[in-house]
Scaffold this motif. Sequence first.
Motif, PDB file in Angstrom:
ATOM      1  N   SER A 250       0.848  -1.204   0.000  1.00  0.00           N
ATOM      2  CA  SER A 250       0.000   0.000   0.000  1.00  0.00           C
ATOM      3  C   SER A 250       0.874   1.240   0.000  1.00  0.00           C
ATOM      4  CB  SER A 250      -0.904   0.044   1.236  1.00  0.00           C
ATOM      5  OG  SER A 250      -1.376  -1.220   1.566  1.00  0.00           O
ATOM      6  N   LEU A 251       1.906   1.179   0.824  1.00  0.00           N
ATOM      7  CA  LEU A 251       2.849   2.297   0.911  1.00  0.00           C
ATOM      8  C   LEU A 251       3.451   2.593  -0.459  1.00  0.00           C
ATOM      9  CD1 LEU A 251       4.333   4.206   2.842  1.00  0.00           C
ATOM     10  CD2 LEU A 251       6.036   2.413   3.169  1.00  0.00           C
ATOM     11  N   GLY A 252       3.893   1.529  -1.137  1.00  0.00           N
ATOM     12  CA  GLY A 252       4.485   1.695  -2.464  1.00  0.00           C
ATOM     13  C   GLY A 252       3.500   2.291  -3.448  1.00  0.00           C
ATOM     14  N   LEU A 253       2.247   1.815  -3.388  1.00  0.00           N
ATOM     15  CA  LEU A 253       1.209   2.340  -4.287  1.00  0.00           C
ATOM     16  C   LEU A 253       1.009   3.829  -4.079  1.00  0.00           C
ATOM     17  CD1 LEU A 253      -1.894  -0.044  -4.405  1.00  0.00           C
ATOM     18  CD2 LEU A 253      -0.277   0.487  -6.219  1.00  0.00           C
ATOM     19  N   ILE A 254       0.919   4.226  -2.827  1.00  0.00           N
ATOM     20  CA  ILE A 254       0.659   5.639  -2.526  1.00  0.00           C
ATOM     21  C   ILE A 254       1.846   6.496  -2.958  1.00  0.00           C
ATOM     22  CG2 ILE A 254       0.315   7.282  -0.643  1.00  0.00           C
ATOM     23  CD1 ILE A 254      -1.169   4.891   0.770  1.00  0.00           C
ATOM     24  N   ARG A 255       3.060   5.978  -2.697  1.00  0.00           N
ATOM     25  CA  ARG A 255       4.237   6.788  -3.036  1.00  0.00           C
ATOM     26  C   ARG A 255       4.428   6.921  -4.544  1.00  0.00           C
ATOM     27  NH1 ARG A 255       9.674   5.424  -0.564  1.00  0.00           N
ATOM     28  NH2 ARG A 255       8.997   3.276  -0.555  1.00  0.00           N
ATOM     29  N   SER A 256       3.891   5.935  -5.318  1.00  0.00           N
ATOM     30  CA  SER A 256       4.079   6.018  -6.763  1.00  0.00           C
ATOM     31  C   SER A 256       2.969   6.824  -7.445  1.00  0.00           C
ATOM     32  CB  SER A 256       4.170   4.620  -7.362  1.00  0.00           C
ATOM     33  OG  SER A 256       3.031   3.876  -7.043  1.00  0.00           O
ATOM     34  N   GLN A 257       2.083   7.438  -6.662  1.00  0.00           N
ATOM     35  CA  GLN A 257       1.092   8.352  -7.244  1.00  0.00           C
ATOM     36  C   GLN A 257       1.777   9.642  -7.663  1.00  0.00           C
ATOM     37  OE1 GLN A 257      -2.561   8.158  -7.521  1.00  0.00           O
ATOM     38  NE2 GLN A 257      -1.857   6.037  -7.494  1.00  0.00           N
ATOM     39  N   PRO A 258       1.543  10.092  -8.892  1.00  0.00           N
ATOM     40  CA  PRO A 258       2.177  11.342  -9.329  1.00  0.00           C
ATOM     41  C   PRO A 258       1.856  12.510  -8.395  1.00  0.00           C
ATOM     42  CG  PRO A 258       1.123  10.250 -11.171  1.00  0.00           C
ATOM     43  CD  PRO A 258       0.762   9.484  -9.950  1.00  0.00           C
ATOM     44  N   GLU A 259       0.657  12.524  -7.822  1.00  0.00           N
ATOM     45  CA  GLU A 259       0.249  13.654  -6.979  1.00  0.00           C
ATOM     46  C   GLU A 259       1.102  13.767  -5.724  1.00  0.00           C
ATOM     47  OE1 GLU A 259      -1.774  11.391  -8.150  1.00  0.00           O
ATOM     48  OE2 GLU A 259      -3.380  12.355  -9.266  1.00  0.00           O
ATOM     49  N   SER A 260       1.542  12.584  -5.203  1.00  0.00           N
ATOM     50  CA  SER A 260       2.253  12.639  -3.935  1.00  0.00           C
ATOM     51  C   SER A 260       3.769  12.741  -4.124  1.00  0.00           C
ATOM     52  CB  SER A 260       1.912  11.400  -3.095  1.00  0.00           C
ATOM     53  OG  SER A 260       2.320  10.249  -3.802  1.00  0.00           O
ATOM     54  N   ALA A 261       4.208  12.708  -5.402  1.00  0.00           N
ATOM     55  CA  ALA A 261       5.654  12.728  -5.642  1.00  0.00           C
ATOM     56  C   ALA A 261       6.199  14.155  -5.564  1.00  0.00           C
ATOM     57  CB  ALA A 261       5.956  12.138  -7.011  1.00  0.00           C
ATOM     58  N   GLN A 262       7.485  14.235  -5.314  1.00  0.00           N
ATOM     59  CA  GLN A 262       8.110  15.561  -5.297  1.00  0.00           C
ATOM     60  C   GLN A 262       8.579  15.919  -6.688  1.00  0.00           C
ATOM     61  OE1 GLN A 262      10.428  14.252  -1.927  1.00  0.00           O
ATOM     62  NE2 GLN A 262      10.171  16.258  -0.983  1.00  0.00           N
ATOM     63  N   ARG A 263       8.476  17.202  -6.995  1.00  0.00           N
ATOM     64  CA  ARG A 263       8.655  17.674  -8.347  1.00  0.00           C
ATOM     65  C   ARG A 263      10.057  17.401  -8.911  1.00  0.00           C
ATOM     66  NH1 ARG A 263       6.167  21.086 -11.935  1.00  0.00           N
ATOM     67  NH2 ARG A 263       4.280  21.170 -10.722  1.00  0.00           N
ATOM     68  N   ASP A 264      11.095  17.600  -8.100  1.00  0.00           N
ATOM     69  CA  ASP A 264      12.451  17.521  -8.631  1.00  0.00           C
ATOM     70  C   ASP A 264      13.030  16.116  -8.569  1.00  0.00           C
ATOM     71  OD1 ASP A 264      12.205  17.747  -5.952  1.00  0.00           O
ATOM     72  OD2 ASP A 264      14.079  18.834  -5.646  1.00  0.00           O
ATOM     73  N   ARG A 265      12.239  15.139  -8.134  1.00  0.00           N
ATOM     74  CA  ARG A 265      12.770  13.770  -8.039  1.00  0.00           C
ATOM     75  C   ARG A 265      12.041  12.852  -9.002  1.00  0.00           C
ATOM     76  NH1 ARG A 265      13.179  11.820  -1.986  1.00  0.00           N
ATOM     77  NH2 ARG A 265      13.762  13.756  -0.969  1.00  0.00           N
ATOM     78  N   PRO A 266      12.718  11.776  -9.458  1.00  0.00           N
ATOM     79  CA  PRO A 266      11.987  10.829 -10.308  1.00  0.00           C
ATOM     80  C   PRO A 266      10.838  10.179  -9.525  1.00  0.00           C
ATOM     81  CG  PRO A 266      14.168   9.985  -9.760  1.00  0.00           C
ATOM     82  CD  PRO A 266      14.109  11.386  -9.249  1.00  0.00           C
ATOM     83  N   LEU A 267       9.776   9.807 -10.259  1.00  0.00           N
ATOM     84  CA  LEU A 267       8.604   9.207  -9.619  1.00  0.00           C
ATOM     85  C   LEU A 267       8.993   7.868  -9.001  1.00  0.00           C
ATOM     86  CD1 LEU A 267       5.482   9.540  -9.339  1.00  0.00           C
ATOM     87  CD2 LEU A 267       5.296   8.146 -11.391  1.00  0.00           C
ATOM     88  N   PRO A 268       8.750   7.716  -7.694  1.00  0.00           N
ATOM     89  CA  PRO A 268       9.110   6.426  -7.082  1.00  0.00           C
ATOM     90  C   PRO A 268       8.231   5.311  -7.642  1.00  0.00           C
ATOM     91  CG  PRO A 268       8.464   8.078  -5.434  1.00  0.00           C
ATOM     92  CD  PRO A 268       8.085   8.617  -6.769  1.00  0.00           C
ATOM     93  N   SER A 269       8.803   4.127  -7.779  1.00  0.00           N
ATOM     94  CA  SER A 269       7.992   2.991  -8.217  1.00  0.00           C
ATOM     95  C   SER A 269       8.389   1.772  -7.412  1.00  0.00           C
ATOM     96  CB  SER A 269       8.196   2.741  -9.715  1.00  0.00           C
ATOM     97  OG  SER A 269       9.523   2.372  -9.954  1.00  0.00           O
ATOM     98  N   ILE A 270       7.516   0.753  -7.455  1.00  0.00           N
ATOM     99  CA  ILE A 270       7.840  -0.484  -6.749  1.00  0.00           C
ATOM    100  C   ILE A 270       8.687  -1.331  -7.681  1.00  0.00           C
ATOM    101  CG2 ILE A 270       6.877  -2.468  -5.536  1.00  0.00           C
ATOM    102  CD1 ILE A 270       4.232  -0.899  -5.358  1.00  0.00           C
TER     103      ILE A 270
END
Lengths: 330, 280
Positions: A250-270
């Motif tokens: 669940s944590l991974g899913l939420i962190r890989s949402q574009p909305e919750s990502a930080q602008r200057d970093r690559p989008l986290p993925s599982i």
Amino acid sequence: MMSKLIIRDLTVEIVTPSGPIFPVEQFSLSVEPGEIVGLVGESGSGKTMAMRAVVGILPRSAHIASGEILLSDADNAFVPSSQQSHLRHNIAMIFQNPTSYLDPLMSVGKQVAEPLRLHQGLTRKEARTEAIELFRKVGIHDAERQFDVYPHHFSGGMKQRVLIAAALACNPKVLIADEPTTALDVTIQKQILELLCRLRDETGISIIFITHDLGVVSQLCDTVSVLYAARIVESASTIELLNAPLHPYSLGLIRSQPESAQRDRPLPSIPGQPPALNAMPSGCRFLPRCEFAIQACKQPSPPPLVQTSAVRSNACLRWRELQTLGLNYD
Amino acid sequence: MRAARLLLSVGFLKNNNLTLVLGIFLSVCWVVIAIFAPWIAPYDPIAQDVARTLQPPSFAHPFGTDNFGRDVLSRVIWGSRVDLAMGLGGVFAPIIIGCTIGLLAGYFGGIIDTLLMRFLDITISFPFFILMIAIISILGPGLMSFFIALALVGWVSYARLVRSRTLVLRHSDFVAAGQILGFSSIRIMFRHVLPNAALPVLVFIMSDVVLTILLGSSLSYLGLGVQPPLAEWGIMIAEGQNFISTAWWITLFPGLAIVILALSFSLIADGLAAQYKVSE
């Protein structure tokens, strides 16, 4: 008129030449009257298969191996799943691609009127009036004229409205919505979601909403269950799950949402891929992709879903530690 | 009929489908001729006139007269009634039986499919024409025996056609949607699957009418179909062949009639297939 739906330990089995596989394992879900429950997971995680089992349209090769589906009736008594007709009359389902779920050679109005005539015994004329009323309810303008139109004249959003109207014609207690907005563009998606919300408020219908869009879940659902590789890994209220997930997936899913990502970093993925149904790892199924894995996670059978509070359950062995870490552990 | 309404609503004239238009025009002409035969035909088709036997085509008898002095034109016109009735009536029972068996086999599959398809295999393992002749010989010649025999052997093509479409359609999403809405299998089969499987059947019906007319006149020619003195094109050809070298008109005109009627339905079949891109 409201009903509670309980699905308990539902397991679906597909017999293949190389042995049985289980697209859904020990699936449990309880839906309160008037509640919208989200079902989240990747493609192939068993969301749709579980719901098809509930409404009884599994593919011919698949069958329910164990578990029960219970729906309370008017007296709040539960009717067992062996009475398929009770379930079928009270649970309706809508789908991702409305086009293929409408008979191309029958006018949309007739397709809504047909279940009305069948289940409520209305005459042709009464059913027509009732169907036009349903069309208005789901937001089809000029309903009277649209009655005799064939599906190919309608846009995707309009077809989805027709399907919802047909589903409502059975007067269901529970509506299962299988990614009803995935094939629609964003503005139409919003309208359909608002329509579902309104229907819930007006009729007290319960809705099971299958999606992989956590944004939709946060707007729409009261509670969420997250599926991974045929099993539920976490169930919680939407607010709790989105703010404090207690399962690494669940944590991974939420962190890989574009909305919750930080602008200057690559989008986290599982990292990695979900396991194939015929090659499930022993122990926790998320283990090969999990950054929190420990030796204990390699136990022979997957960790069971345990109740962690009155309204939450979780299938991670380390959920207590995740709780102390919170979302901002990095 | 939803299929017919669809056909009209799409508007076949728009696409310049000359084949279809010509076929429909010719068929309608034949139907009109058959319906109004008593008013169109100049003479009684079975009235014999010994004074005027084997007369070549003239103004009084445009198609000539036969060996009994009967007017060939009148007999061809009256014959259209019998031959159209044979063609259109003959396909009726096979359509109903074939579609039902095909739907059942395709929709339910499993043991039902296996049993019905083996039954079908047994039926088609006999040569079609021989089987027809055998059944009619048992029942005795006549139009009714012809219909019964066709009902017994003619359904196989429809069953195969409908089954193959049903096999595809039963997995389609709108069938699943119907199941969720609690429709019975019979309802799904006949209200949702059959209309969607109907187009290839419609095309085949047109070809089948042609085959049935040819079959009917062949059997009449052999003396197993319609019995003389009733005017029927197959009988007329059979009767006229003794005089073919001296009075060609007795055989030529009923032969032409068969060709044109068969052609008109073939044109409809081709036109429909082209219109809706049905592959046969």
